[in-house]
Design a protein around this motif. Structure first.
Motif, PDB file in Angstrom:
ATOM      1  N   LEU A 158       3.508   1.225   4.883  1.00  0.00           N
ATOM      2  CA  LEU A 158       2.122   1.306   4.425  1.00  0.00           C
ATOM      3  C   LEU A 158       1.161   0.979   5.570  1.00  0.00           C
ATOM      4  CD1 LEU A 158      -0.132   1.487   2.251  1.00  0.00           C
ATOM      5  CD2 LEU A 158       0.334  -0.929   1.756  1.00  0.00           C
ATOM      6  N   LEU A 169      -1.543   3.533   7.254  1.00  0.00           N
ATOM      7  CA  LEU A 169      -2.974   3.215   7.276  1.00  0.00           C
ATOM      8  C   LEU A 169      -3.503   3.178   8.706  1.00  0.00           C
ATOM      9  CD1 LEU A 169      -3.224   0.511   4.468  1.00  0.00           C
ATOM     10  CD2 LEU A 169      -4.194   2.834   4.430  1.00  0.00           C
ATOM     11  N   VAL A 192     -10.761   6.337   5.538  1.00  0.00           N
ATOM     12  CA  VAL A 192     -10.473   5.275   4.575  1.00  0.00           C
ATOM     13  C   VAL A 192     -11.320   4.064   4.974  1.00  0.00           C
ATOM     14  CG1 VAL A 192      -8.708   3.732   3.616  1.00  0.00           C
ATOM     15  CG2 VAL A 192      -8.085   6.052   4.308  1.00  0.00           C
ATOM     16  N   ARG A 208     -11.266  -0.967   1.761  1.00  0.00           N
ATOM     17  CA  ARG A 208     -10.343  -0.344   0.809  1.00  0.00           C
ATOM     18  C   ARG A 208      -8.909  -0.451   1.314  1.00  0.00           C
ATOM     19  NH1 ARG A 208     -10.918   3.654  -2.977  1.00  0.00           N
ATOM     20  NH2 ARG A 208     -12.686   2.372  -3.564  1.00  0.00           N
ATOM     21  N   ALA A 209      -8.707  -0.222   2.607  1.00  0.00           N
ATOM     22  CA  ALA A 209      -7.365  -0.336   3.184  1.00  0.00           C
ATOM     23  C   ALA A 209      -6.844  -1.757   3.018  1.00  0.00           C
ATOM     24  CB  ALA A 209      -7.393   0.065   4.663  1.00  0.00           C
ATOM     25  N   GLN A 210      -7.681  -2.749   3.264  1.00  0.00           N
ATOM     26  CA  GLN A 210      -7.264  -4.144   3.112  1.00  0.00           C
ATOM     27  C   GLN A 210      -6.916  -4.446   1.660  1.00  0.00           C
ATOM     28  OE1 GLN A 210      -6.822  -6.443   5.795  1.00  0.00           O
ATOM     29  NE2 GLN A 210      -5.620  -7.242   4.087  1.00  0.00           N
ATOM     30  N   GLU A 211      -7.684  -3.887   0.744  1.00  0.00           N
ATOM     31  CA  GLU A 211      -7.411  -4.069  -0.686  1.00  0.00           C
ATOM     32  C   GLU A 211      -6.044  -3.486  -1.049  1.00  0.00           C
ATOM     33  OE1 GLU A 211      -9.287  -1.892  -4.517  1.00  0.00           O
ATOM     34  OE2 GLU A 211     -10.749  -2.851  -3.200  1.00  0.00           O
ATOM     35  N   TRP A 212      -5.735  -2.313  -0.526  1.00  0.00           N
ATOM     36  CA  TRP A 212      -4.431  -1.692  -0.783  1.00  0.00           C
ATOM     37  C   TRP A 212      -3.298  -2.553  -0.230  1.00  0.00           C
ATOM     38  CZ3 TRP A 212      -6.040   3.858   1.070  1.00  0.00           C
ATOM     39  CH2 TRP A 212      -6.817   4.465   0.084  1.00  0.00           C
ATOM     40  N   VAL A 213      -3.496  -3.101   0.961  1.00  0.00           N
ATOM     41  CA  VAL A 213      -2.471  -3.951   1.569  1.00  0.00           C
ATOM     42  C   VAL A 213      -2.259  -5.204   0.716  1.00  0.00           C
ATOM     43  CG1 VAL A 213      -1.917  -5.382   3.575  1.00  0.00           C
ATOM     44  CG2 VAL A 213      -2.831  -3.071   3.910  1.00  0.00           C
ATOM     45  N   ASP A 273      -2.896  -5.591  -2.484  1.00  0.00           N
ATOM     46  CA  ASP A 273      -2.267  -5.186  -3.748  1.00  0.00           C
ATOM     47  C   ASP A 273      -0.771  -4.946  -3.560  1.00  0.00           C
ATOM     48  OD1 ASP A 273      -4.669  -5.342  -5.073  1.00  0.00           O
ATOM     49  OD2 ASP A 273      -4.996  -3.171  -5.189  1.00  0.00           O
ATOM     50  N   ALA A 274      -0.415  -4.282  -2.455  1.00  0.00           N
ATOM     51  CA  ALA A 274       1.001  -3.984  -2.198  1.00  0.00           C
ATOM     52  C   ALA A 274       1.782  -5.275  -1.997  1.00  0.00           C
ATOM     53  CB  ALA A 274       1.137  -3.087  -0.966  1.00  0.00           C
ATOM     54  N   ARG A 308       2.198  -7.005  -5.376  1.00  0.00           N
ATOM     55  CA  ARG A 308       3.158  -6.273  -6.213  1.00  0.00           C
ATOM     56  C   ARG A 308       4.594  -6.509  -5.736  1.00  0.00           C
ATOM     57  NH1 ARG A 308       0.610  -1.983  -5.940  1.00  0.00           N
ATOM     58  NH2 ARG A 308       1.638  -1.086  -4.137  1.00  0.00           N
TER      59      ARG A 308
END
Length: 199
Positions: A162, A166, A177, A181-186, A188-189, A192
């Protein structure tokens, strides 16, 4: 002004740093031995004496950069704090939204390694060592009961995949991106993967 006389190791390190700078500025395909020599004010022959070919200089420069990155990772992961804090610090630093520099260098390296076996060995080794270091701290966190993760090695692979993806987006296509938003995805991943949602 006379140049300071350097040891062989110091001279090689100076050349490797100059090569990294030239690769970042020009790209692997365009960089020449002459560019590195000119940046240092030395002869082409001196650079070739130490590395014999451009390919060997490039592979050595990437190996040098890889060791520097791995030393920084190890410093983050060796801190005396929880595994979760260490892991978050490492992911924040490595992420293309963090303080890690040189993504342009590594994207160049990945592209060239498709055709250059010596560089492929360097990039593969770096990749394996990053994943192993992350998997190790994830396993420590599981053992300490900080979070759950049935497959630390798989989690390390997915997280770095990931982050690498990115990095390509943010470096190659600025604005594609948003960094937030990229930091948020990281984040979240990571939550999870470690069973941290809601914690």
């Amino acid at each position: 002004m006379a140049r300071v006389r350097l040891s062989v190791a110091e001279r090689r390190e100076e050349m490797l740093r100059a090569a990294i700078g030239q690769i970042e500025a020009r790209g692997v395909a365009a960089v020449r031995i002459a560019d590195v020599a000119s940046a240092l004010g030395v002869s082409n022959a001196l650079v070739l004496y130490h590395f014999s070919t451009k390919e060997k200089l490039v592979a050595a420069a990437f190996a040098y950069a890889a060791e520097d990155d791995l030393a920084r990772l190890r410093a983050l992961l060796d801190r005396r704090t929880s595994a979760l804090r260490r892991l978050r610090a490492a992911v924040r630093w490595y992420a293309p939204t963090g303080q890690a520099k040189g993504w342009r260098l590594w994207i160049e390296g990945w592209a060239v390694s498709l055709r250059e076996p010596s560089l492929r060995a360097v990039t593969r080794d770096l990749d394996q060592r990053w994943k192993a270091a992350l998997a190790e701290v994830i396993a420590e966190g599981v053992a300490a009961g900080e979070f759950t993760c049935p497959d630390p090695a798989g989690t390390a692979l997915r997280l770095t995949a990931l982050l690498d993806g990115l990095a390509v987006q943010l470096t190659s296509y600025p604005g594609a991106v948003p960094r937030a938003r990229a930091q948020e995805w990281v984040n979240d991943a990571l939550a999870r993967e470690l069973g941290l949602r809601g914690r």
